[in-house]
Design an enzyme around this catalytic site. Structure first.
Site, PDB file in Angstrom:
ATOM      1  N   ASP A  62       0.866  -1.176   0.000  1.00  0.00           N
ATOM      2  CA  ASP A  62       0.000   0.000   0.000  1.00  0.00           C
ATOM      3  C   ASP A  62       0.907   1.231   0.000  1.00  0.00           C
ATOM      4  OD1 ASP A  62      -2.444   1.541   0.455  1.00  0.00           O
ATOM      5  OD2 ASP A  62      -1.674   1.804   2.498  1.00  0.00           O
ATOM      6  N   LEU A  63       0.338   2.407  -0.302  1.00  0.00           N
ATOM      7  CA  LEU A  63       1.147   3.624  -0.377  1.00  0.00           C
ATOM      8  C   LEU A  63       0.805   4.621   0.730  1.00  0.00           C
ATOM      9  CD1 LEU A  63       1.161   4.108  -4.277  1.00  0.00           C
ATOM     10  CD2 LEU A  63       2.894   3.017  -2.820  1.00  0.00           C
ATOM     11  N   ASP A  64      -0.360   5.274   0.647  1.00  0.00           N
ATOM     12  CA  ASP A  64      -0.732   6.286   1.642  1.00  0.00           C
ATOM     13  C   ASP A  64      -0.814   5.676   3.037  1.00  0.00           C
ATOM     14  OD1 ASP A  64      -0.975   8.384  -0.193  1.00  0.00           O
ATOM     15  OD2 ASP A  64      -3.046   7.842  -0.668  1.00  0.00           O
ATOM     16  N   ASP A 106      -1.405  -0.441   5.992  1.00  0.00           N
ATOM     17  CA  ASP A 106      -1.777   0.084   7.311  1.00  0.00           C
ATOM     18  C   ASP A 106      -3.229  -0.175   7.687  1.00  0.00           C
ATOM     19  OD1 ASP A 106      -3.458   3.010   6.990  1.00  0.00           O
ATOM     20  OD2 ASP A 106      -2.455   2.222   5.228  1.00  0.00           O
TER      21      ASP A 106
END
Length: 238
Positions: free
Chosen positions: A11-13, A180
């Protein structure tokens, strides 16, 4: 816990960088631009009103829930139409948004940990958002980036996880997804038959009883440490 990991999706954000500062900065930057180029829109839709309009547009278009970029464009067009400004400004406004959205500040451990992870396993970015790794400057560390917009469905739908596994050439059970969000990342990966690592930077309690992540780390560096040790164990076993 020990299991085979042939590739990693990330994942990124809020996994590689915090999103809240980006979101707040984007709103301010876009508002400043509108005040210079579309003052009627800026006057009618100050930041709180623009945020409310954006949420309204999102609610009206559930078919575009996977495409944040298109929803953002529609919101800008709607605001300009309602204010009497030329909607031809929407493309330029979106470019301002896009540039600021991709000006990220990594968590302190992110960049070094990504280099370590990429040296061990193929990495793929798997995100519902509209960050662009090439613009950010870390695309060299990833085999590819798969977004919800390109795929046509967002996490936690299993299809986007399976599409990433297929592009990686790996069975889902051999891919570790790192993120997250308990539902979007951990539960989504679990339902897709993948391994999951919960990146819990805030020391939150896991409050679900139906499933648990395979791994939990407080930083990406800790995941890199685990993978180093895991790879060494695999080498010794071979």
């Amino acid at each position: 816990m020990s299991f085979r990991v042939r590739a990693i999706t990330l994942d990124l954000d809020d996994t590689l960088w915090p999103f809240a500062p980006i979101g707040a900065r984007v709103e301010r930057t876009l508002d400043d631009w509108l005040r210079r180029h579309c003052p009627r829109t800026a006057d009618r839709f100050p930041i709180p009103a623009m945020r409310a309009l954006r949420e309204q547009v999102f609610a009206e278009h559930p078919d575009l829930a996977h495409d944040f970029s298109q929803l953002r464009r529609l919101s800008l067009v709607r605001a300009m139409q309602a204010s009497g400004d030329d909607i031809a400004h929407a493309d330029a406004a979106f470019e301002v948004f896009h540039a600021e959205r991709n000006r990220v500040e990594f968590y302190p451990d992110t960049e070094a940990a990504l280099v370590r992870l990429a040296a061990r396993r193929p990495l793929a970015a798997l995100s519902n958002g509209n960050a662009d790794l090439a613009t950010i400057g870390i695309d060299r560390l990833f085999a590819f980036q798969l977004g919800a917009r390109e795929h046509g469905a967002a996490k936690p739908h299993p299809g986007i996880f399976h599409a990433a596994c297929e592009r990686l050439g790996c069975a889902p059970g051999d891919v570790l997804h790192v993120g997250d969000h308990p539902e979007m990342d951990v539960a989504g990966a679990h339902r897709a038959g993948m391994r999951s690592a919960w990146l819990n930077r805030t020391d939150a309690a896991w409050d679900r009883t139906d499933l648990r992540p395979d791994l939990e780390f407080s930083s990406l560096a800790a995941l890199a440490d685990w993978l180093d040790a895991h790879s060494a164990t695999e080498t010794e076993a071979a």
